[in-house]
Enzyme design. Structure first.
Site, PDB file in Angstrom:
ATOM      1  N   GLU A  40       6.696  -7.859  -5.199  1.00  0.00           N
ATOM      2  CA  GLU A  40       6.799  -6.780  -4.221  1.00  0.00           C
ATOM      3  C   GLU A  40       8.273  -6.446  -4.020  1.00  0.00           C
ATOM      4  O   GLU A  40       9.146  -7.316  -4.129  1.00  0.00           O
ATOM      5  CB  GLU A  40       6.188  -7.274  -2.904  1.00  0.00           C
ATOM      6  N   LYS A 107      -0.341  -1.008  -0.795  1.00  0.00           N
ATOM      7  CA  LYS A 107      -0.712  -2.194  -0.023  1.00  0.00           C
ATOM      8  C   LYS A 107      -1.608  -1.821   1.159  1.00  0.00           C
ATOM      9  O   LYS A 107      -1.252  -0.972   1.980  1.00  0.00           O
ATOM     10  CB  LYS A 107       0.575  -2.860   0.460  1.00  0.00           C
ATOM     11  N   CYS A 143       1.365  -9.255  -1.425  1.00  0.00           N
ATOM     12  CA  CYS A 143       1.877 -10.111  -0.359  1.00  0.00           C
ATOM     13  C   CYS A 143       0.827 -10.453   0.712  1.00  0.00           C
ATOM     14  O   CYS A 143      -0.074 -11.249   0.464  1.00  0.00           O
ATOM     15  CB  CYS A 143       3.118  -9.478   0.253  1.00  0.00           C
TER      16      CYS A 143
END
Length: 265
Positions: A40, A107, A143
């Protein structure tokens, strides 16, 4: 399937970060990897304004990543930032395939935790994403997504035998242990490989983190469908290549059919 893990430490200079991507892609190509997984925020580290560097997938940075994928014959996933609504951005993983195809995953689960509010500046994505490399379906997560099992089981039901997770996992007490535990748990949840690649720890190379932003702890790893760790790195920037035994996915799913046995409650 051969996967390369590129554990780097991003800076606030996108061209410099692109040079690191180019070097890692060259190495992955020389190692005959099918896919290079990068963290990321590979494009630009957390801690400073993101709207000034955000660009579309077909902008200069994303196009350069796509050119590298074609040049070296390696699929690449790397974290970048794309424009959101108004002054906001999206935390996006660019997926660049050797045939020139470029896709993105934004995300879904934003990191509003440990006193950091990603949602202050970032718009969430909505749709899970898979892509195909060499006939193998690969899922994508970013993440904080790793704390949400339903995304991973959805990706597995969508055909993913491997899910890649790019992260900028903030340091702190127990955080490295949580990172490994969560990657192994998601592998067990889905009887799939989980390839979790994070930013290196700035402290490992003597850098401070004055912005107090989530940067990285390192400890990238590959968890097998049975939860075992088949490869791992330390805290510093590093690189490795791992061969995945995809037959192990089928064997594990036959012996522990959790995806089939799961009940809606």
């Amino acid at each position: 399937m051969r996967i390369a893990l590129g554990q780097l430490l991003s800076t606030y200079d996108p061209p410099q970060n692109l040079e690191r991507v180019a070097d890692l892609t060259r190495r992955a190509g020389e190692d005959s990897a099918d896919l290079l997984v990068l963290p990321e925020a590979t494009m630009f580290a957390f801690g400073r304004a993101l709207k000034d560097v955000a660009e579309p997938l077909d902008g200069p940075w994303g196009t350069a990543v796509s050119d590298l994928a074609r040049k070296h014959g390696v699929a690449i996933v790397a974290g970048m930032f794309t424009p959101g609504n108004g002054e906001r951005v999206r935390n996006t993983t660019v997926i660049a395939l050797p045939d020139g195809t470029v896709r993105g995953y934004s995300k879904i689960h934003l990191f509003d935790a440990f006193g950091f509010l990603e949602s202050d500046t970032v718009d969430p994505g909505e749709d899970p994403v898979t892509f195909v490399v060499g006939g193998t379906t690969v899922g994508v997560a970013t993440c904080y997504d790793i704390r949400f099992p339903r995304l991973f089981t959805r990706l597995a039901h969508d055909g993913a035998l491997v899910t890649v997770v790019g992260a900028s996992w903030g340091d702190g007490p127990g955080k490295a242990e949580q990172w490994e535990l969560l990657a192994r748990a998601r592998a067990l949840d889905t009887t799939s490989y989980v390839v979790a690649v994070g930013q290196a720890n700035p402290l490992a190379v003597g850098e401070e983190n004055p912005e107090n932003a989530p940067r990285g702890v390192g400890h990238s790893l590959v968890a097998a469908p049975d939860g075992t760790v088949v490869a791992s790195l330390g805290e510093a920037p590093d690189y490795t290549v791992v061969d995945l035994d995809l037959d192990l996915v089928e064997r594990t799913r036959k012996s522990i059919p959790v995806l089939k046995n799961a009940q809606e409650l």
